[in-house]
Design an enzyme around this catalytic site. Sequence first.
Site, PDB file in Angstrom:
ATOM      1  N   HIS A 115       0.463  -0.882  -0.537  1.00 25.88           N
ATOM      2  CA  HIS A 115       0.112   0.063   0.054  1.00 25.88           C
ATOM      3  C   HIS A 115       0.875   1.329  -0.246  1.00 25.88           C
ATOM      4  O   HIS A 115       0.418   2.431  -0.478  1.00 25.88           O
ATOM      5  CB  HIS A 115      -0.718   0.602   0.977  1.00 25.88           C
ATOM      6  CG  HIS A 115      -0.364   0.264   2.539  1.00 25.88           C
ATOM      7  ND1 HIS A 115      -0.252  -0.809   3.571  1.00 25.88           N
ATOM      8  CD2 HIS A 115       0.013   1.400   3.377  1.00 25.88           C
ATOM      9  CE1 HIS A 115       0.404   0.201   4.486  1.00 25.88           C
ATOM     10  NE2 HIS A 115       0.661   1.177   4.779  1.00 25.88           N
ATOM     11  N   ASP A 145      -0.139  -7.902   1.073  1.00 22.93           N
ATOM     12  CA  ASP A 145       0.609  -6.278   1.818  1.00 22.93           C
ATOM     13  C   ASP A 145       2.061  -6.405   1.508  1.00 22.93           C
ATOM     14  O   ASP A 145       2.470  -5.498   2.151  1.00 22.93           O
ATOM     15  CB  ASP A 145      -0.185  -5.470   2.664  1.00 22.93           C
ATOM     16  CG  ASP A 145       0.217  -3.822   2.403  1.00 22.93           C
ATOM     17  OD1 ASP A 145       0.107  -3.516   1.652  1.00 22.93           O
ATOM     18  OD2 ASP A 145       0.077  -3.488   3.771  1.00 22.93           O
ATOM     19  N   SER A 219       4.895   2.598   7.764  1.00 24.64           N
ATOM     20  CA  SER A 219       4.554   1.207   6.990  1.00 24.64           C
ATOM     21  C   SER A 219       5.837   0.443   5.310  1.00 24.64           C
ATOM     22  O   SER A 219       6.526   1.548   4.748  1.00 24.64           O
ATOM     23  CB  SER A 219       3.695   1.763   5.867  1.00 24.64           C
ATOM     24  OG  SER A 219       2.588   1.249   6.881  1.00 24.64           O
TER      25      SER A 219
END
Length: 490
Positions: A115, A145, A219
């Site tokens: 993402h 992911d 992230s």
Amino acid sequence: MTMNRTGFFPVLVLTFLLAGFSGTASHAHGNGAGHADLAERLLPSVVSIFTETEVAGGNRSGTNPYSGTPFEEFFERFFDRQNPDKEDSEPRSAPWALGSGFIIHEDGDIVTNAHVIDKASRILVRLDDGTEYEATVVATDSKTDIALLRVEADDALPAVAFGDSDVVRIGDVALAIGNPFGFGNSVTTGVISARQRDINAGPYDQFLQTDAPINRGNSGGPLFNIDGEVVGVNTLIYSPSGGSVGIGFAVPSNVVAHVVSQLKEFGRTRRGWLGVRIQPVTPEIAEGLDLPEASGALVASVTPDSPAEAAGFQIGDTIVRFNGIPIDDMRELPRAVVRTEVGLEVEVIVIRDGEEHAIDVVLGELEAYEASLAGATDESGDSAESAEDVQEEILLGMEIRPVNAELARELGLDDDATGLVVTRVEQDGPADRGGVQAGDILLHVGREAVESVEQVRDLLEAARGRNAQSVVVLIEREGDPRYLALEIGD
């Protein structure tokens, strides 16, 4: 409470910003005492990731995630330095997405979250010493992911190694390094708070939970153990405000390493595929199917032309072991299957009619099956049921009748629907309490497939004759088969 990806999102509020910084500063482990040598060794292998996404026109409205906050002007100046020649009237890039990553090979392979780089037109990777590289996407996997990037560097890059996330213990020291809020590599420390967390974020959830502060921009960054091995990839936070409150989630390194190896070798994932739809075994279902305990994965349907069908799996089988791995909880089965090599023959232990059976099955490829579904065309035919067959009866508080073409159209079912349909459910009756709904298709009572009302009545009478307290039925709802346990009563 909200679950947020730890990359940047368009809508942030001041409370999120304040919570993020105060949470990091006040955390009990936040000073990193005793880990300075380890952090110094690991920092060069962690990268900051900046992405640009093409937007139409020059209006940045809604692009800067800090619009309306005290940090808006700071980030406008920061990113304008990277696009000094852009005119507001021209199509331009919006370099607001920030994330983290880490180098896994000296040749330039970098792991991050999918993402983080989603829809990016340009990816900039910045090392801890300030060196910058343009990165290309090797491949991504949305189910976990995970993304694999590559940069071309003249010299060997400092890489880190994956550790074994299966041996991580609750309470182990954890170090998170990443790029929170775009300020560059930052180190936070904590512990592993929990393992095998299922937070309904994806089909293969088994997150490591940590209280090491993780914020927006972390992230894709690594979660290290005390030996400096990557045991997870930081992906999600759980927070009322968007900032760190000490509940972060990381994809375990054993999952990441398996996915990355496939992305590197094949340019995509190749997951094992069995071809069954499963559900949990509740105590009521265990009693109804005469199982020794409420554990395993109950087979609710077998996919046509699948490895499971070819191997002889049956509806009502309870899978308790897969390729030597105990299956105590339903969700353990898909995790085990997808991590098994495509084309490998494995032994599966099932309980059928109260006895254990060993089934040898050769696994197919999940992605190939999904591709075949995407390319399939919908074909409908006439129902084989007679329109004049209107036999019906109320059993266990549910009115059932055979499906025919007219009834299928009336209830919005597929034209080729077969079996018995539940046309009405009495309030607070056994069927209602067990979860049956009008429009459900009744397929099995116990392990017996049913096609007539008389057959259902006979099976219920037989269960009462055994003094059974409940009976398990298999129903189908909107194409989804599931077992339900219904009280029999007198």
